[in-house]
Design a protein around this motif. Sequence first.
Motif, short mmCIF file in Angstrom:
data_model
loop_
_atom_site.label_atom_id
_atom_site.label_comp_id
_atom_site.label_asym_id
_atom_site.label_seq_id
_atom_site.Cartn_x
_atom_site.Cartn_y
_atom_site.Cartn_z
N ILE A 1 0.84 -1.21 0.00
CA ILE A 1 0.00 0.00 0.00
C ILE A 1 0.87 1.25 0.00
O ILE A 1 0.60 2.21 -0.73
CB ILE A 1 -0.95 -0.02 1.22
N ALA A 2 1.94 1.23 0.81
CA ALA A 2 2.83 2.39 0.87
C ALA A 2 3.48 2.66 -0.49
O ALA A 2 3.56 3.81 -0.94
CB ALA A 2 3.91 2.15 1.92
N ARG A 3 3.93 1.61 -1.17
CA ARG A 3 4.58 1.80 -2.47
C ARG A 3 3.59 2.35 -3.50
O ARG A 3 3.95 3.17 -4.35
CB ARG A 3 5.21 0.49 -2.94
N GLU A 4 2.33 1.89 -3.43
CA GLU A 4 1.32 2.41 -4.35
C GLU A 4 1.03 3.89 -4.07
O GLU A 4 0.83 4.68 -4.99
CB GLU A 4 0.04 1.59 -4.24
N LEU A 5 1.02 4.25 -2.79
CA LEU A 5 0.81 5.66 -2.44
C LEU A 5 1.96 6.52 -2.97
O LEU A 5 1.75 7.63 -3.48
CB LEU A 5 0.70 5.81 -0.92
N ILE A 6 3.18 6.01 -2.87
CA ILE A 6 4.33 6.74 -3.39
C ILE A 6 4.20 6.91 -4.90
O ILE A 6 4.46 7.99 -5.45
CB ILE A 6 5.64 6.00 -3.02
N ASN A 7 3.78 5.84 -5.59
CA ASN A 7 3.61 5.92 -7.04
C ASN A 7 2.55 6.93 -7.44
O ASN A 7 2.61 7.52 -8.52
CB ASN A 7 3.23 4.54 -7.60
N ARG A 8 1.58 7.13 -6.57
CA ARG A 8 0.50 8.09 -6.85
C ARG A 8 0.88 9.50 -6.38
O ARG A 8 0.08 10.43 -6.49
CB ARG A 8 -0.79 7.64 -6.16
N GLY A 9 2.09 9.67 -5.84
CA GLY A 9 2.49 10.98 -5.34
C GLY A 9 1.80 11.39 -4.07
O GLY A 9 1.74 12.57 -3.73
N ALA A 10 1.29 10.42 -3.32
CA ALA A 10 0.53 10.71 -2.10
C ALA A 10 1.31 10.18 -0.90
O ALA A 10 1.05 9.10 -0.38
CB ALA A 10 -0.86 10.07 -2.17
N GLU A 11 2.29 10.96 -0.46
CA GLU A 11 3.17 10.52 0.60
C GLU A 11 2.92 11.22 1.93
O GLU A 11 3.58 10.91 2.93
CB GLU A 11 4.63 10.75 0.20
N GLY A 12 2.00 12.16 1.95
CA GLY A 12 1.86 13.03 3.11
C GLY A 12 1.08 12.43 4.26
O GLY A 12 0.09 13.01 4.72
N TYR A 13 1.51 11.26 4.74
CA TYR A 13 0.79 10.60 5.83
C TYR A 13 1.72 10.21 6.97
O TYR A 13 2.86 9.79 6.75
CB TYR A 13 0.11 9.31 5.33
#
Length: 405
Positions: A155-167
Amino acid sequence: MEQQMIYLVGAGIEGWEGFGKQALEVIDQAEVLIGHKRLLDIFPNFKGEKRLLEDLSIMLEYLKTTNKRTVVLGSGDPNFFGVGRFLLRNLPKDRVEIYPNVTSVQYAFARIKEPWDDATFVSVHGRGLKPALDRIIASEKTAVLTDANNTPAVIARELINRGAEGYEAWLCEDLGLPTEKFTKTDVRGLAEISSSPLNILILIKTWEPNLENYPVIGIRDDEFATAKKLITKEEVRAITLGKLQLQDDLVMWDIGAGSGSVSIEASNLMPNGRIFALEKNPQYVGFLRDNLKKFAARNVLLIEAFAPEGLDDLPDPDRVFIGGSGGMLEEIIEAVDRRLKPDGFIVLNAVTLDTLTKSVEFLEDHGYNVEVTCVNISKTRTLTEYKMFAAHNPVYVIAAWKGEE
């Protein structure tokens, strides 16, 4: 023969079962106890029959016909991603009585000392990851129930791929067990962690990557990566989005997406919608990927296909924007017409009279009402110490729908 009530009783966190008095009385009076082995082992002195919960269909057949007083054991609140939904969907509700307990999610939030009444709850257990990611990125605080394939690291890698790291990320493992562990990290740190199969992931948004300086609508053209400025200009884009009459939870196709500017602003306007951006040109695809990442377009899925190819596997659209047709305009309109929902809208942008004429003709031939808006934009530019207006080429925004005018 009168059918017995079915009692659905939730167990708390392992080691913290804490069954209430009424729940224990129901279990004590039961003739049959159904549950997973861990839950059945909580009651070693149960005097009736124990049945291992394995095949839900077999259990359902028994529950539909039994005249024995039966308790089904679940975890936490059985109505929360549990067996409760299955039973309530397949049995008369007046035959089911539920005794909920503390869920693992409640317990996890309590241990990290974080309120959970404003959280979104997502399960990827045996489900697809894409819809879950859309909900995660659209939310400020999310509790995620993972599985062996869709792990916290995945899930974390997919968030990074989507540019959504702010968590801020909390990995909550082995809740209630001696090996219980809570790890606070960020998304990039989470991507490197191997977790226990028994885990809950809590994500709390701390910042929105790259978006704080950008409006929901009206992003300047030069913020988008594009080829030779082949982009739906921001003023035309605003009118186009207005003609699409967007609402949340819709499905939109963006055909010939180019830089993705229309998809990205549509994403901002309908955060719970689903947008499919079709683009085949390799150069544009590269720019489109960069823009989707830059603007964290949470619910835009890039489809590398040349329409009308690539449309068959997509869900039926509520809205369709045709930004480019590659000479296949009539074929695209025919394909869209077969799939567009009854109250749907099609919007096309044309810059030539030829495209305008063909578009109106094709759409009317397929039974659409057509409205054309000619958009003439002039913007100021500096000439020495003076300012003057420079006119852009007119754009024809074509909106089409079926039904009454």
